[in-house]
Design a protein around this motif. Structure first.
Motif, short mmCIF file in Angstrom:
data_model
loop_
_atom_site.label_atom_id
_atom_site.label_comp_id
_atom_site.label_asym_id
_atom_site.label_seq_id
_atom_site.Cartn_x
_atom_site.Cartn_y
_atom_site.Cartn_z
N LEU A 1 0.83 -1.20 0.00
CA LEU A 1 0.00 0.00 0.00
C LEU A 1 0.87 1.25 0.00
O LEU A 1 1.91 1.29 0.66
CB LEU A 1 -0.89 0.02 1.24
CG LEU A 1 -2.01 -1.01 1.29
CD1 LEU A 1 -2.74 -0.92 2.63
CD2 LEU A 1 -3.00 -0.78 0.18
N THR B 1 -0.42 6.83 1.44
CA THR B 1 -1.72 7.50 1.58
C THR B 1 -2.84 6.53 1.95
O THR B 1 -3.96 6.97 2.19
CB THR B 1 -2.10 8.21 0.27
OG1 THR B 1 -2.14 7.25 -0.78
CG2 THR B 1 -1.11 9.30 -0.06
N CYS B 2 -2.55 5.25 2.01
CA CYS B 2 -3.56 4.24 2.34
C CYS B 2 -3.21 3.54 3.65
O CYS B 2 -2.06 3.18 3.87
CB CYS B 2 -3.67 3.20 1.23
SG CYS B 2 -4.21 3.88 -0.33
N ILE C 1 -4.61 0.33 6.19
CA ILE C 1 -5.51 -0.80 6.35
C ILE C 1 -5.69 -1.06 7.84
O ILE C 1 -4.74 -0.95 8.63
CB ILE C 1 -4.97 -2.05 5.61
CG1 ILE C 1 -6.01 -3.16 5.60
CG2 ILE C 1 -3.67 -2.53 6.20
CD1 ILE C 1 -5.70 -4.31 4.67
N ILE D 1 -10.13 0.11 4.71
CA ILE D 1 -8.99 0.85 4.15
C ILE D 1 -9.37 2.33 4.12
O ILE D 1 -10.44 2.70 3.64
CB ILE D 1 -8.64 0.35 2.73
CG1 ILE D 1 -8.10 -1.07 2.81
CG2 ILE D 1 -7.64 1.29 2.07
CD1 ILE D 1 -7.64 -1.64 1.50
N THR D 2 -8.48 3.15 4.65
CA THR D 2 -8.65 4.60 4.64
C THR D 2 -7.69 5.19 3.62
O THR D 2 -6.50 4.91 3.65
CB THR D 2 -8.36 5.20 6.03
OG1 THR D 2 -9.18 4.55 6.99
CG2 THR D 2 -8.62 6.68 6.05
N ILE D 3 -8.23 5.99 2.71
CA ILE D 3 -7.42 6.62 1.67
C ILE D 3 -7.42 8.12 1.92
O ILE D 3 -8.48 8.74 2.03
CB ILE D 3 -7.99 6.31 0.26
CG1 ILE D 3 -7.99 4.81 0.03
CG2 ILE D 3 -7.19 7.04 -0.80
CD1 ILE D 3 -8.65 4.39 -1.25
N ARG D 4 -6.23 8.70 2.02
CA ARG D 4 -6.05 10.14 2.21
C ARG D 4 -5.25 10.69 1.02
O ARG D 4 -4.02 10.57 1.02
CB ARG D 4 -5.33 10.43 3.52
CG ARG D 4 -6.07 9.98 4.74
CD ARG D 4 -5.26 10.27 5.99
NE ARG D 4 -5.88 9.69 7.15
CZ ARG D 4 -6.79 10.30 7.91
NH1 ARG D 4 -7.16 11.51 7.61
NH2 ARG D 4 -7.31 9.69 8.95
N CYS E 1 -18.28 2.24 0.45
CA CYS E 1 -17.67 3.51 0.84
C CYS E 1 -18.49 4.08 1.98
O CYS E 1 -19.67 4.39 1.82
CB CYS E 1 -17.63 4.48 -0.33
SG CYS E 1 -16.84 6.05 0.08
#
Length: 105
Positions: free
Chosen positions: A43, A46-47, A49, A63-66, A96
């Motif tokens: 990953l 920016t990701c 888990i 999973i958080t995506i920034r 989401c």
């Protein structure tokens, strides 16, 4: 079309429930495959888990995506994944959890 994997999965669950006392739970092929896939996952920074039910429950994770650039810079988007026990043959369900504002829709 009959889903043979669903029938086999139900039979396994019935057998596990009947033999659950005193036995160690065996991992299904989907759990083994998912464990291998997650261990090989690369990953970006920016990701992130996370496993909300603990590390023992690999079949449910988030999973958080920034994003670090673009219009959504500074935002955080949370996706939850639910993976079935027959994972390679049935895709995971992805949701989401973050409400995204899109002015064109």
């Amino acid at each position: 079309m009959i889903k043979l994997f669903k029938v086999k999965e139900k039979q396994k669950e019935l057998n596990e429930n009947a033999n659950e006392k005193g036995h160690v739970k065996k991992q299904s092929a989907g759990e083994l495959r998912l464990h291998k896939d997650i261990s090989e996952l690369n990953l970006p920074a920016t990701c992130i888990i996370s496993f909300p039910n603990g590390k023992d429950d690999l079949m449910n994770f988030e999973i958080t995506i920034r994003p670090d650039e673009g219009y959504y810079l500074g935002g955080a988007f949370l996706f939850s994944f639910q993976v079935s026990h027959i994972y390679p043959h049935e895709p995971p369900k992805v949701k989401c959890k973050t409400k995204v504002y899109q002015p064109n829709i």
